[in-house]
Motif scaffolding. Structure first.
Motif, PDB file in Angstrom:
ATOM      1  N   CYS A  88       0.825  -1.217   0.000  1.00  0.00           N
ATOM      2  CA  CYS A  88       0.000   0.000   0.000  1.00  0.00           C
ATOM      3  C   CYS A  88       0.857   1.264   0.000  1.00  0.00           C
ATOM      4  N   LEU A  89       1.885   1.281  -0.802  1.00  0.00           N
ATOM      5  CA  LEU A  89       2.768   2.421  -1.052  1.00  0.00           C
ATOM      6  C   LEU A  89       3.770   2.720   0.054  1.00  0.00           C
ATOM      7  N   ILE A  90       3.701   2.045   1.189  1.00  0.00           N
ATOM      8  CA  ILE A  90       4.603   2.364   2.300  1.00  0.00           C
ATOM      9  C   ILE A  90       6.059   2.120   1.921  1.00  0.00           C
ATOM     10  N   SER A  91       6.374   0.986   1.321  1.00  0.00           N
ATOM     11  CA  SER A  91       7.768   0.711   0.963  1.00  0.00           C
ATOM     12  C   SER A  91       8.238   1.666  -0.131  1.00  0.00           C
ATOM     13  N   GLY A  92       7.347   2.080  -1.024  1.00  0.00           N
ATOM     14  CA  GLY A  92       7.716   3.038  -2.060  1.00  0.00           C
ATOM     15  C   GLY A  92       8.057   4.399  -1.478  1.00  0.00           C
ATOM     16  N   VAL A  93       7.295   4.829  -0.474  1.00  0.00           N
ATOM     17  CA  VAL A  93       7.585   6.100   0.188  1.00  0.00           C
ATOM     18  C   VAL A  93       8.954   6.029   0.865  1.00  0.00           C
ATOM     19  N   ILE A  94       9.231   4.916   1.532  1.00  0.00           N
ATOM     20  CA  ILE A  94      10.543   4.743   2.172  1.00  0.00           C
ATOM     21  C   ILE A  94      11.637   4.780   1.116  1.00  0.00           C
ATOM     22  N   ALA A  95      11.413   4.121  -0.020  1.00  0.00           N
ATOM     23  CA  ALA A  95      12.410   4.088  -1.092  1.00  0.00           C
ATOM     24  C   ALA A  95      12.680   5.480  -1.650  1.00  0.00           C
ATOM     25  N   ILE A  96      11.642   6.284  -1.886  1.00  0.00           N
ATOM     26  CA  ILE A  96      11.900   7.603  -2.470  1.00  0.00           C
ATOM     27  C   ILE A  96      12.483   8.579  -1.447  1.00  0.00           C
ATOM     28  N   VAL A  97      12.126   8.437  -0.173  1.00  0.00           N
ATOM     29  CA  VAL A  97      12.752   9.274   0.847  1.00  0.00           C
ATOM     30  C   VAL A  97      14.239   8.935   0.927  1.00  0.00           C
ATOM     31  N   TYR A  98      14.551   7.644   0.907  1.00  0.00           N
ATOM     32  CA  TYR A  98      15.955   7.221   0.934  1.00  0.00           C
ATOM     33  C   TYR A  98      16.684   7.710  -0.319  1.00  0.00           C
ATOM     34  N   ALA A  99      16.037   7.577  -1.490  1.00  0.00           N
ATOM     35  CA  ALA A  99      16.664   8.025  -2.736  1.00  0.00           C
ATOM     36  C   ALA A  99      16.923   9.527  -2.694  1.00  0.00           C
ATOM     37  N   GLY A 100      15.965  10.294  -2.200  1.00  0.00           N
ATOM     38  CA  GLY A 100      16.162  11.738  -2.079  1.00  0.00           C
ATOM     39  C   GLY A 100      17.298  12.083  -1.129  1.00  0.00           C
ATOM     40  N   TYR A 101      17.387  11.335  -0.037  1.00  0.00           N
ATOM     41  CA  TYR A 101      18.477  11.539   0.928  1.00  0.00           C
ATOM     42  C   TYR A 101      19.830  11.271   0.272  1.00  0.00           C
ATOM     43  N   ARG A 102      19.913  10.167  -0.467  1.00  0.00           N
ATOM     44  CA  ARG A 102      21.180   9.819  -1.123  1.00  0.00           C
ATOM     45  C   ARG A 102      21.531  10.828  -2.222  1.00  0.00           C
ATOM     46  N   LEU A 103      20.523  11.304  -2.943  1.00  0.00           N
ATOM     47  CA  LEU A 103      20.781  12.310  -3.972  1.00  0.00           C
ATOM     48  C   LEU A 103      21.266  13.612  -3.341  1.00  0.00           C
ATOM     49  N   ASP A 104      20.704  13.958  -2.185  1.00  0.00           N
ATOM     50  CA  ASP A 104      21.104  15.181  -1.500  1.00  0.00           C
ATOM     51  C   ASP A 104      22.561  15.100  -1.047  1.00  0.00           C
ATOM     52  N   LYS A 105      22.998  13.917  -0.623  1.00  0.00           N
ATOM     53  CA  LYS A 105      24.390  13.745  -0.198  1.00  0.00           C
ATOM     54  C   LYS A 105      25.335  13.779  -1.394  1.00  0.00           C
ATOM     55  N   ASN A 106      24.861  13.351  -2.571  1.00  0.00           N
ATOM     56  CA  ASN A 106      25.630  13.367  -3.825  1.00  0.00           C
ATOM     57  C   ASN A 106      26.983  12.663  -3.692  1.00  0.00           C
ATOM     58  N   GLU A 107      26.968  11.459  -3.146  1.00  0.00           N
ATOM     59  CA  GLU A 107      28.202  10.697  -2.957  1.00  0.00           C
ATOM     60  C   GLU A 107      28.251   9.430  -3.800  1.00  0.00           C
ATOM     61  N   ASP A 108      27.234   9.178  -4.617  1.00  0.00           N
ATOM     62  CA  ASP A 108      27.123   7.877  -5.261  1.00  0.00           C
ATOM     63  C   ASP A 108      27.577   7.829  -6.707  1.00  0.00           C
ATOM     64  N   GLY A 109      27.728   8.919  -7.371  1.00  0.00           N
ATOM     65  CA  GLY A 109      28.169   8.927  -8.759  1.00  0.00           C
ATOM     66  C   GLY A 109      27.006   9.032  -9.736  1.00  0.00           C
ATOM     67  N   GLU A 110      27.342   9.315 -10.967  1.00  0.00           N
ATOM     68  CA  GLU A 110      26.344   9.571 -12.019  1.00  0.00           C
ATOM     69  C   GLU A 110      25.432   8.369 -12.275  1.00  0.00           C
ATOM     70  N   VAL A 111      26.000   7.170 -12.336  1.00  0.00           N
ATOM     71  CA  VAL A 111      25.202   5.983 -12.670  1.00  0.00           C
ATOM     72  C   VAL A 111      24.143   5.730 -11.609  1.00  0.00           C
ATOM     73  N   VAL A 112      24.550   5.699 -10.361  1.00  0.00           N
ATOM     74  CA  VAL A 112      23.614   5.420  -9.266  1.00  0.00           C
ATOM     75  C   VAL A 112      22.610   6.558  -9.121  1.00  0.00           C
ATOM     76  N   ASN A 113      23.057   7.793  -9.276  1.00  0.00           N
ATOM     77  CA  ASN A 113      22.132   8.922  -9.191  1.00  0.00           C
ATOM     78  C   ASN A 113      21.045   8.850 -10.257  1.00  0.00           C
ATOM     79  N   SER A 114      21.395   8.413 -11.460  1.00  0.00           N
ATOM     80  CA  SER A 114      20.374   8.285 -12.509  1.00  0.00           C
ATOM     81  C   SER A 114      19.318   7.257 -12.111  1.00  0.00           C
ATOM     82  N   HIS A 115      19.725   6.219 -11.421  1.00  0.00           N
ATOM     83  CA  HIS A 115      18.778   5.198 -10.955  1.00  0.00           C
ATOM     84  C   HIS A 115      17.901   5.743  -9.824  1.00  0.00           C
ATOM     85  N   TYR A 116      18.481   6.527  -8.923  1.00  0.00           N
ATOM     86  CA  TYR A 116      17.674   7.157  -7.874  1.00  0.00           C
ATOM     87  C   TYR A 116      16.624   8.082  -8.484  1.00  0.00           C
TER      88      TYR A 116
END
Length: 138
Positions: free
Chosen positions: A22-50
């Motif tokens: 019921c969207l709960i895991s998706g919300v967790i995934a996008i919050v985590y993805a936004g957090y990782r994008l904000d840190k900008n430590e993963d590189g171009e390939v991983v950022n495109s996937h986020y």
């Protein structure tokens, strides 16, 4: 699997569980993805996937909200017309068929979602940036 790729795999798995939780895991995934994008430590390939996961989540969320509202409204209007203004068994049949048509659209969208998640995981495994497919963006 190297360390920067570990987090994106978690986000992919959570995104795949979204239709079942019921969207709960998706919300967790996008919050985590936004957090990782904000840190900008993963590189171009991983950022495109986020970015792709966030985009896919919101496109699917919008699709399902519109689908639910459309099905409920169409069904309710036809049942109301049939009950209060114009008695018709044909309108009743159409009204009660609408949720099944909506279910077919929803099932097709979920299958397409899984196919796109699989393609994204395959591209990540090959260390390729996410390639956005053309066509309906569900």
């Amino acid at each position: 699997m190297n360390k920067p790729h570990k987090g994106i795999w978690v986000a992919y798995i959570l995104s795949c569980f979204t239709p079942f939780t019921c969207l709960i895991s998706g919300v967790i995934a996008i919050v985590y993805a936004g957090y990782r994008l904000d840190k900008n430590e993963d590189g171009e390939v991983v950022n495109s996937h986020y970015y792709g996961l966030i985009r896919t989540f919101f496109l699917n969320l919008t699709f399902f909200v519109v689908l639910i509202v459309t099905v409920a409204t169409a069904n309710g209007v036809l049942v109301g017309v049939s009950d209060y203004w114009y008695k018709s068994t044909m309108l009743d049949k159409i009204a009660y068929a609408i949720p099944y048509v909506g279910m077919c659209f929803a099932f097709a969208a979920i299958i397409l979602w899984f196919v796109r998640m699989y393609r994204g995981m395959k591209q990540l495994k090959n260390n390729q940036p996410l390639n956005i497919t053309t066509g309906p963006n569900l």
